[in-house]
Design a protein around this motif. Sequence first.
Motif, short mmCIF file in Angstrom:
data_model
loop_
_atom_site.label_atom_id
_atom_site.label_comp_id
_atom_site.label_asym_id
_atom_site.label_seq_id
_atom_site.Cartn_x
_atom_site.Cartn_y
_atom_site.Cartn_z
N VAL A 1 0.72 -0.94 -0.28
CA VAL A 1 0.04 0.05 -0.09
C VAL A 1 0.97 1.07 0.22
CG1 VAL A 1 -2.27 1.22 1.56
CG2 VAL A 1 -2.16 -1.20 1.65
N LEU A 2 0.87 2.18 -1.15
CA LEU A 2 1.40 3.54 -0.94
C LEU A 2 0.75 4.53 -0.54
CD1 LEU A 2 2.86 3.21 -4.74
CD2 LEU A 2 4.02 2.44 -2.48
N GLY A 3 1.17 5.22 0.21
CA GLY A 3 0.55 6.38 1.34
C GLY A 3 -0.65 5.70 2.42
N LEU A 4 -0.62 6.52 3.76
CA LEU A 4 -0.83 6.42 4.57
C LEU A 4 -1.29 7.80 5.43
CD1 LEU A 4 2.04 4.05 6.47
CD2 LEU A 4 -0.49 3.57 5.75
N VAL B 1 3.83 -0.72 3.52
CA VAL B 1 3.10 -0.04 3.51
C VAL B 1 4.60 1.01 3.34
CG1 VAL B 1 0.76 -0.56 4.95
CG2 VAL B 1 3.16 0.37 5.80
N HIS B 2 4.08 1.89 2.32
CA HIS B 2 5.14 3.13 2.63
C HIS B 2 4.47 4.30 2.68
CE1 HIS B 2 7.24 6.36 0.17
NE2 HIS B 2 8.30 5.54 0.34
N ARG C 1 2.34 4.21 14.75
CA ARG C 1 1.56 4.25 15.87
C ARG C 1 -0.53 4.33 15.83
NH1 ARG C 1 5.24 8.56 17.03
NH2 ARG C 1 3.92 9.96 15.68
N ALA C 2 -0.84 4.70 14.66
CA ALA C 2 -2.36 4.17 13.88
C ALA C 2 -2.40 2.95 14.19
CB ALA C 2 -3.15 5.38 13.08
N LEU C 3 -1.64 2.00 13.43
CA LEU C 3 -1.16 0.87 13.20
C LEU C 3 -0.62 -0.54 14.16
CD1 LEU C 3 -1.06 0.87 9.38
CD2 LEU C 3 -2.09 0.48 10.32
N GLU C 4 -0.80 0.56 14.74
CA GLU C 4 0.07 -0.27 16.16
C GLU C 4 -0.77 -1.86 16.80
OE1 GLU C 4 1.63 1.89 19.40
OE2 GLU C 4 1.85 -0.20 20.80
N GLY C 5 -0.38 -2.60 16.97
CA GLY C 5 -0.79 -4.63 17.21
C GLY C 5 -1.49 -4.76 15.73
N LEU C 6 -1.13 -4.13 14.36
CA LEU C 6 -1.56 -4.69 13.05
C LEU C 6 -0.48 -5.74 12.31
CD1 LEU C 6 -4.86 -4.96 12.49
CD2 LEU C 6 -4.22 -3.35 10.85
N GLU C 7 -0.74 -6.41 12.20
CA GLU C 7 0.72 -7.11 11.41
C GLU C 7 1.31 -6.18 10.39
OE1 GLU C 7 2.33 -11.72 10.55
OE2 GLU C 7 0.91 -11.33 12.37
N VAL C 8 1.93 -5.46 10.01
CA VAL C 8 2.44 -4.90 8.85
C VAL C 8 3.41 -4.58 8.55
CG1 VAL C 8 1.52 -3.08 7.87
CG2 VAL C 8 -0.37 -3.40 8.94
N GLU C 9 4.44 -4.74 7.71
CA GLU C 9 5.49 -4.35 7.44
C GLU C 9 5.95 -2.62 6.55
OE1 GLU C 9 8.24 -7.11 5.70
OE2 GLU C 9 6.49 -7.67 4.84
N PHE C 10 6.55 -2.19 7.29
CA PHE C 10 6.74 -0.75 7.23
C PHE C 10 7.82 -0.37 6.63
CE2 PHE C 10 3.04 1.87 9.25
CZ PHE C 10 3.34 0.63 10.15
N PHE C 11 8.02 -0.22 4.86
CA PHE C 11 9.09 0.17 4.37
C PHE C 11 9.26 1.37 3.98
CE2 PHE C 11 10.15 -3.73 2.22
CZ PHE C 11 9.35 -4.90 3.07
N ARG C 12 10.55 1.81 4.13
CA ARG C 12 10.88 3.32 3.33
C ARG C 12 11.41 3.53 1.85
NH1 ARG C 12 11.43 6.57 6.80
NH2 ARG C 12 11.58 5.70 9.05
#
Length: 456
Positions: free
Chosen positions: A337-340, A370-371, A381-392
């Motif tokens: 997902v591009l954009g938060l 996500v990026h 912070r908003a997605l805390e607890g959810l299994e999501v990977e953050f990419f730079r």
Amino acid sequence: MNVAVIGTGYVGLTTGTALAYLGHRVTCVDKDTAKLELLCRGRSTVHEQGLEELMALSGRNLSFARQTQEAVKDADVILVAVGTPQKSNGEANTQNVEAAAREVAEGLEKGRLYCLAVKSTVPVGTERQVSQVVRRVLDARGVEDKTTVMVVSNPEFLREGRALHCTFYPDRIVVGAEQPEDADMLRRLYQRILEQSFDPPPFLPRPGGYNLPTLVSTDPTSAEMIKYASNAFLSLKISFINEIAGLCEKVGADVTEVARGVGLDPRIGPGFLAAGLGWGGSCFPKDTAALLAIAEEHAYTMPIAAASREVNFRQRYRVVEKLQETLKGVRGRLIGVLGLAFKPATDDVRESPALDVVRILVERGARVRVHDPVAMDNGRRALEGLEVEFFRDPYTLASGAEALVLATEWPQYRHLDLARLAGMMRTPVLLDGRNLIDPEEARRAGWTYMGTGRWV
Ligand SMILES: NC(=O)c1ccc[n+]([C@@H]2O[C@H](COP(=O)([O-])OP(=O)(O)OC[C@H]3O[C@@H](n4cnc5c(N)ncnc54)[C@H](O)[C@@H]3O)[C@@H](O)[C@H]2O)c1
């Protein structure tokens, strides 16, 4: 003038800094000490273009404080810009506004004249409520008859991402006051904006053809309603084009062409006709809910405003459903997902459609990466607890993915190397939730492209 601004979020910090730049002596108050610490070091607590530069340019005119009682003593005008979050029943929670009004009243000095303006978006009747809170505190302090406080409504219309632009070059300034002369203090406060008699900050030139803004001087209840009606109408425009977009997909029309043709009619106008994932942010969702709650309190139905919300939130599911259809299910699929952020040029993720898409995908068993160029911390912070990977980096995010969802129209996503990105993917499926990418270009670069309302 001496000004105190209570609450230094997107609205308070922008307004306070702009007023300091215009020559007023401004003290911005916040109860959040972590924010204050940053602000005192000249750092902005929100991502808003030019804000930090303007804080520096404002020099000694701008200061920060923790205690409202201290900050308001010498003030001529006090602006309340605290948050009014949504309650579970949709109503706007005015607790912060009432608390701020109490704290203000505790600090007011005997024998002085003050103007207390509510900038927060509040239900109709809040100006009356604030007046009562102030009067009760002054009465308890034994100074009610010796202190004059004019409570006025001064709704804010800034748009995040363009907050300074909106503050220096507004379309209108709305002031709601019981007595027309009570608006005079705010007329003086905003005089240089109303007359455009200031030197624009170097990075924010006055737009060519800009007309002087109108001061809409009205009663407080109408002022409060103007704010809700404006947001309800703007959100309705977006929902309307999204509804049309759904039909475009059925009949094979391109909604971007339809919006262009429709928007050229000056009675309609081109703004807010971009089909996509729909609206989010800290205003439209909560303000439309609050409007419906006000209506309900008065046993009145507002089917148009209700439908606008229904269409809006349905968009988030439609995106996932399109993915499910194309990928034959999302369970176990790797999706980027591009954009938060809820829109570009801000780090605000409150009620962001992108976050809901992530949540729905995870709920339905997808593995999600996500990026976002600036909203990663808030997103985390908003997605805390959810299994999501953050990419730079979007290219690393795309590596091995089975679909990408473009959820926020950051301009940098328009300049992605589509062929390189497609080459990283396991299956190059692009769901453009903001109609940012040219479909033909995407197809030439090897993508299976799906936009919103242009799925032909
Ligand atoms: N953000 C926008 O684009 C926008 C636009 C127009 C209107 N508004 C309205 O303006 C208001 C503020 O919005 P925001 O986005 O700036 O909020 P925000 O959440 O970014 O900031 C609010 C700030 O108020 C502070 N605060 C709360 N209670 C306080 C108190 N008693 N004393 C001192 N500080 C206190 C909080 O710590 C926080 O820093 C809301 O009512 C909102 O609906 C927002």
